[in-house]
Scaffold this active site. Structure first.
Site, PDB file in Angstrom:
ATOM      1  N   LYS A   1      50.228  30.445   2.182  1.00  0.00           N
ATOM      2  CA  LYS A   1      49.178  29.453   2.424  1.00  0.00           C
ATOM      3  C   LYS A   1      48.625  29.770   3.805  1.00  0.00           C
ATOM      4  O   LYS A   1      49.221  29.417   4.826  1.00  0.00           O
ATOM      5  CB  LYS A   1      49.783  28.042   2.381  1.00  0.00           C
ATOM      6  CG  LYS A   1      48.810  26.949   1.984  1.00  0.00           C
ATOM      7  CD  LYS A   1      47.611  26.781   2.883  1.00  0.00           C
ATOM      8  CE  LYS A   1      47.909  25.944   4.104  1.00  0.00           C
ATOM      9  NZ  LYS A   1      46.754  25.897   5.054  1.00  0.00           N
TER      10      LYS A   1
ATOM     11  N   GLU B   1      58.868  28.412  13.214  1.00  0.00           N
ATOM     12  CA  GLU B   1      58.503  28.999  14.506  1.00  0.00           C
ATOM     13  C   GLU B   1      57.366  28.132  15.042  1.00  0.00           C
ATOM     14  O   GLU B   1      56.241  28.233  14.579  1.00  0.00           O
ATOM     15  CB  GLU B   1      58.093  30.455  14.333  1.00  0.00           C
ATOM     16  CG  GLU B   1      58.157  31.231  15.631  1.00  0.00           C
ATOM     17  CD  GLU B   1      56.861  31.188  16.402  1.00  0.00           C
ATOM     18  OE1 GLU B   1      56.696  30.235  17.214  1.00  0.00           O
ATOM     19  OE2 GLU B   1      56.026  32.055  16.189  1.00  0.00           O
TER      20      GLU B   1
ATOM     21  N   CYS C   1      51.658  31.353  20.621  1.00  0.00           N
ATOM     22  CA  CYS C   1      52.748  30.374  20.696  1.00  0.00           C
ATOM     23  C   CYS C   1      53.648  30.630  21.895  1.00  0.00           C
ATOM     24  O   CYS C   1      54.181  29.709  22.479  1.00  0.00           O
ATOM     25  CB  CYS C   1      53.543  30.347  19.409  1.00  0.00           C
ATOM     26  SG  CYS C   1      54.000  31.959  18.833  1.00  0.00           S
TER      27      CYS C   1
ATOM     28  N   GLU D   1      51.756  21.540  24.782  1.00  0.00           N
ATOM     29  CA  GLU D   1      51.156  22.802  24.362  1.00  0.00           C
ATOM     30  C   GLU D   1      49.651  22.599  24.208  1.00  0.00           C
ATOM     31  O   GLU D   1      49.209  21.719  23.473  1.00  0.00           O
ATOM     32  CB  GLU D   1      51.756  23.263  23.026  1.00  0.00           C
ATOM     33  CG  GLU D   1      51.170  24.596  22.580  1.00  0.00           C
ATOM     34  CD  GLU D   1      51.835  25.168  21.329  1.00  0.00           C
ATOM     35  OE1 GLU D   1      51.900  24.472  20.312  1.00  0.00           O
ATOM     36  OE2 GLU D   1      52.289  26.323  21.394  1.00  0.00           O
TER      37      GLU D   1
HETATM   38  P1  NAI Z   1      49.104  23.178  12.320  1.00  0.00           P
HETATM   39  O1  NAI Z   1      50.529  23.227  12.658  1.00  0.00           O
HETATM   40  O2  NAI Z   1      48.528  21.902  11.805  1.00  0.00           O
HETATM   41  O3  NAI Z   1      48.738  24.313  11.256  1.00  0.00           O
HETATM   42  C1  NAI Z   1      49.576  25.388  10.902  1.00  0.00           C
HETATM   43  C2  NAI Z   1      49.620  25.528   9.392  1.00  0.00           C
HETATM   44  O4  NAI Z   1      50.199  24.361   8.818  1.00  0.00           O
HETATM   45  C3  NAI Z   1      48.255  25.697   8.724  1.00  0.00           C
HETATM   46  O5  NAI Z   1      48.355  26.605   7.658  1.00  0.00           O
HETATM   47  C4  NAI Z   1      47.977  24.296   8.205  1.00  0.00           C
HETATM   48  O6  NAI Z   1      47.101  24.263   7.099  1.00  0.00           O
HETATM   49  C5  NAI Z   1      49.351  23.832   7.803  1.00  0.00           C
HETATM   50  N1  NAI Z   1      49.465  22.374   7.771  1.00  0.00           N
HETATM   51  C6  NAI Z   1      48.812  21.482   8.553  1.00  0.00           C
HETATM   52  N2  NAI Z   1      49.138  20.222   8.218  1.00  0.00           N
HETATM   53  C7  NAI Z   1      50.009  20.298   7.184  1.00  0.00           C
HETATM   54  C8  NAI Z   1      50.697  19.336   6.407  1.00  0.00           C
HETATM   55  N3  NAI Z   1      50.548  18.026   6.617  1.00  0.00           N
HETATM   56  N4  NAI Z   1      51.510  19.781   5.434  1.00  0.00           N
HETATM   57  C9  NAI Z   1      51.666  21.103   5.209  1.00  0.00           C
HETATM   58  N5  NAI Z   1      51.032  22.053   5.904  1.00  0.00           N
HETATM   59  C10 NAI Z   1      50.215  21.671   6.896  1.00  0.00           C
HETATM   60  O7  NAI Z   1      48.277  23.619  13.607  1.00  0.00           O
HETATM   61  P2  NAI Z   1      46.739  23.289  13.942  1.00  0.00           P
HETATM   62  O8  NAI Z   1      46.399  21.883  13.601  1.00  0.00           O
HETATM   63  O9  NAI Z   1      45.904  24.333  13.363  1.00  0.00           O
HETATM   64  O10 NAI Z   1      46.747  23.414  15.522  1.00  0.00           O
HETATM   65  C11 NAI Z   1      47.148  22.311  16.316  1.00  0.00           C
HETATM   66  C12 NAI Z   1      48.076  22.765  17.401  1.00  0.00           C
HETATM   67  O11 NAI Z   1      49.228  23.352  16.846  1.00  0.00           O
HETATM   68  C13 NAI Z   1      47.521  23.824  18.314  1.00  0.00           C
HETATM   69  O12 NAI Z   1      46.712  23.299  19.311  1.00  0.00           O
HETATM   70  C14 NAI Z   1      48.778  24.426  18.848  1.00  0.00           C
HETATM   71  O13 NAI Z   1      49.281  23.641  19.892  1.00  0.00           O
HETATM   72  C15 NAI Z   1      49.739  24.343  17.693  1.00  0.00           C
HETATM   73  N6  NAI Z   1      49.827  25.629  16.974  1.00  0.00           N
HETATM   74  C16 NAI Z   1      50.872  26.443  17.261  1.00  0.00           C
HETATM   75  C17 NAI Z   1      50.963  27.677  16.655  1.00  0.00           C
HETATM   76  C18 NAI Z   1      52.087  28.593  16.944  1.00  0.00           C
HETATM   77  O14 NAI Z   1      51.951  29.786  16.768  1.00  0.00           O
HETATM   78  N7  NAI Z   1      53.230  28.106  17.360  1.00  0.00           N
HETATM   79  C19 NAI Z   1      49.943  28.159  15.733  1.00  0.00           C
HETATM   80  C20 NAI Z   1      48.912  27.200  15.447  1.00  0.00           C
HETATM   81  C21 NAI Z   1      48.864  25.993  16.087  1.00  0.00           C
END
Ligand code: NAI
Ligand code: MG
Length: 496
Positions: free
Chosen positions: A186, A262, A297, A395
C-alpha cells in the site's frame, strides 16, 4: 532545450498509470483520486482508491501466488527473477527517477543517483541472500536431532511512506520476497507511481501474478484494510508513530499478525568543541537535516552543540545553507525541492511560527511559492531553544534544524536521550574515549561517529522507543519475514 525542459518533456511522455496492480492486471476502481505534483500543483495521474474488496482480492491473489508458485519455486529460480527485476529497475532508471521526483518533489538528480540505483542494489543483495541464509542444528540429547529452519510466513502487507517511495518499498519487498513470501504493497497516497511501475516491472521479470500486488489508496480506507486483514500474516510499516500505533491495534482487532514498525525520529547530532574539523562537521550537519527536504525519518533534526563553539558553528552552518539551491525537482541545479504536498508544507509552516516564538531564527523561516506551487519551505535554522520547545521535541519532517547549546558531556547525553524517539544519533569528537562512551550511552538504533546518519545495506536500520522495532536492511531484515520452525527427529541409537 535546457536539461530541465528535456526532463519535463520526458515526464509528460510517460504513461503515469495510477491504476492498482492486482493479480498481474491493472484494475479500474470506481473511486479514484488525483495525484497532485508538489512541483506544479497540478495533477500528474489519476490513481485508484482501493476499497476493502480490492484489498481482499489482492490478498487472495497473493495467497494463491504464495501457495502455488513463489514458496514452492526453487531458490535458484526465485533468485534469477529477483535479479532480473533489479536489472529492469536499472534499465528503467530515468522513468522511475522522473516519477519519484515529480510525485514527491525530491531533486531528480538525487533520485537518479541515489534512490533508483540504491533500490536495484538492495534487491540484488537480497536475491543473493536467498541461498546464503541457512538454519541450525542445535545440540540435543543422543537419539534426537532437531532441525531449526527459517520458513516464510505467507502474505506480507507493506504500508509505505512518501519520502522515499521506491526505496522504502524495496526495503520491505526485497527481503520479504527473497524469504519466499508474497507482498501486498500500500503506497502512500502522495506518491504511488513508482511502486505501481515496479509492480509492472515485476511481471516483466517473470514474478508470477500476485507475488507483488500494489493497492494505492488512502490510509483510513486502504491502509486500514491491509492492517485489519485476516489473511495478512505480517504487516511492515514505515511512517509516523501515530499511525504505527494504529497498526498495533489493527493486529489485535484482527488476526494477531506480526507487526514491524519503523516510525519517526527526532535524531540528535552532538557536536563537541573537540571535533577535529568543524567545517566538515557543519557540512555534514547541514546535509543531515536538509537532504531530501528534511523528509527523512533519521534526519538529524536536533543539533546539540557545545556552547564554546556555538557561534562559530552557526556561522559555518549558514555558509552551508547558502549553497542550497531550492527549486523545481527537474532543474539540474536544484539541491532541495518542494515538500511532498501542501498539507506537509502547512504542517511545517506551523512549526516555523512556533520556532520563531520559542527560539531565535538564524536563517530561512518562510514558506515560498515557486513555479505556481506553494509547497516550498526555505532551509531553516532556529537556535537558543530549550529542549522542551515544540520544534526541538516533535518530528517536523521538513528542512528545519533546531539547535540547543550544551555545556558538558553529561548534559549533552541527557538532552539527546530526552526524547520519545530513538532512531539515530551522531557524535562529533576527536576524543576516542568520548566517542565510545557517548555512543554507548545514546538511545538510538544507529549511532554515527564523525559522520551523520550512516547506513548501508549490510547494517540493520531501525529504532528503539517510539521509533519502532524490527530492523530493515542487512540479513536481519529477513528475520521479520520468516518464522523459526523446529522439527525433532527421534531415532534409535542401537540397531534392534
Ligand atoms: P502517515 O504515517 O500517516 O503515512 C504513512 C503511511 O500510512 C501511508 O501509506 C498512509 O496512507 C498510511 N496510513 C495513514 N493513516 C492510516 C490509517 N489510519 N490506517 C492505515 N494506514 C494509514 O504519515 P503522513 O501523514 O504522510 O505524514 C505525517 C507525519 O508522519 C510526517 O510529518 C512525519 O513526521 C511522519 N512520517 C514519518 C515517516 C518516516 O519515515 N518515519 C514517513 C512519513 C511520515
Ligand atoms: Mg504525489
Amino acid at each position: 532545450m535546457s536539461k530541465r525542459a528535456d526532463l519535463e518533456q520526458a515526464f509528460q511522455a510517460l504513461a503515469r498509470d495510477g491504476r492498482a496492480v492486482i493479480d498481474g492486471q491493472r484494475r479500474e476502481t470506481p473511486t479514484t483520486f488525483e495525484d497532485i505534483s508538489p512541483a506544479t500543483g497540478t495533477s500528474i495521474a489519476t490513481v485508484s482508491q482501493c476499497s476493502v474488496s480490492d484489498v481482499d482480492d489482492a490478498v487472495a491473489s497473493s495467497r494463491r501466488a504464495y501457495d502455488s508458485a513463489w514458496s514452492t519455486m526453487s531458490s535458484a529460480d526465485r533468485k534469477a527473477r529477483l535479479h532480473k527485476l533489479a536489472d529492469l529497475i536499472t534499465a528503467n532508471a530515468q522513468e522511475l527517477a522522473l516519477l519519484e521526483a515529480m510525485d514527491m518533489g525530491k531533486p531528480f538528480s538525487d533520485a537518479i543517483s541515489i534512490d533508483v540505483p540504491g533500490s536495484s542494489y538492495i534487491l540484488n543483495f537480497y536475491a543473493e541472500a536467498i541461498d546464503k541464509v541457512a538454519g541450525e542444528i542445535p545440540v540435543t540429547d543422543p537419539g534426537n536431532t532437531a532441525l531449526v529452519q527459517r520458513v516464510p510466513l505467507g502474505v506480507i502487507g507493506a504500508v509505505i511512506p512518501w519520502n522515499y517511495p521506491l526505496e522504502m518499498a524495496i526495503w520491505k519487498i526485497a527481503p520479504a520476497l527473497a524469504a519466499g513470501n508474497t507482498v501486498v504493497v500500500k503506497p502512500a497516497e502522495q506518491s504511488p507511481l513508482s511502486a505501481l511501475r515496479l509492480a509492472e516491472l515485476a511481471l516483466e521479470a517473470d514474478l508470477p501474478p500476485g507475488v507483488l500486488n500494489v493497492v494505492p489508496g488512502d490510509g483510513p480506507t486502504t491502509g486500514a484494510a491491509v492492517g485489519l486483514h485476516g489473511d495478512v500474516d505480517v504487516l511492515t510499516f514505515t511512517g509516523s508513530t501515530e499511525i504505527g500505533k494504529k497498526f498495533l491495534e489493527y493486529s489485535g482487532q484482527s488476526n494477531m499478525k506480526q507487526v514491524w514498525l519503523e516510525c519517526g525520529g527526532k535524531s540528535p547530532n552532538l557536536v563537541f568543541a573537540d571535533a577535529s574539523n568543524l567545517n566538515e562537521a557543519a557540512e555534514f550537519a547541514a546535509r543531515a537535516i536538509f537532504f531530501n527536504q528534511g523528509e527523512v525519518c533519521s534526519a538529524n533534526s536536533r543539533l546539540l552543540v557545545e556552547r564554546a563553539i556555538h557561534d562559530e558553528f552557526i556561522a559555518l552552518l549558514q555558509k552551508e545553507v547558502a549553497k542550497i539551491s531550492l527549486g523545481h525537482p527537474l532543474d539540474p541545479a536544484t539541491t532541495m525541492g518542494p515538500l511532498v504536498d501542501a498539507t506537509q508544507a502547512s504542517r511545517v509552516e506551523r512549526y516555523l511560527g512556533l520556532g520563531k516564538q520559542d527560539g531565535r531564527l538564524v536563517t530561512g523561516g518562510s514558506r515560498l511559492s515557486i513555479d505556481g506551487s506553494d509547497c516550498y519551505v526555505e532551509p531553516t535554522i532556529f537556535t537558543d531553544l530549550s529542549s522542551d520547545a515544540a520544534v526541538a521535541r516533535e518530528e517536523i519532517f521538513g528542512p528545519v534544524l533546531s539547535v540547543i547549546p550544551f555545556d558538558s558531556e553529561a548534559e549533552a547525553v541527557a538532552l539527546a536521550n530526552n526524547s520519545i524517539y530513538g532512531l539515530a544519533a551522531s557524535v562529533w569528537t576527536s576524543n576516542l574515549d568520548r566517542a565510545h562512551r557517548v555512543a554507548g550511552l545514546l538511545h538510538a538504533g544507529t549511532v554515527s561517529v564523525n559522520t551523520v546518519d550512516a547506513l548501508g545495506v549490510t547494517t540493520p536500520f531501525g529504532g528503539f522507543k517510539q521509533s519502532g522495532f524490527g530492523r530493515d536492511l542487512s540479513l536481519h531484515a529477513m528475520e521479520k519475514f520468516t518464522g523459526l520452525k523446529t522439527t525433532w527427529i527421534r531415532f534409535a541409537t542401537t540397531q534392534p
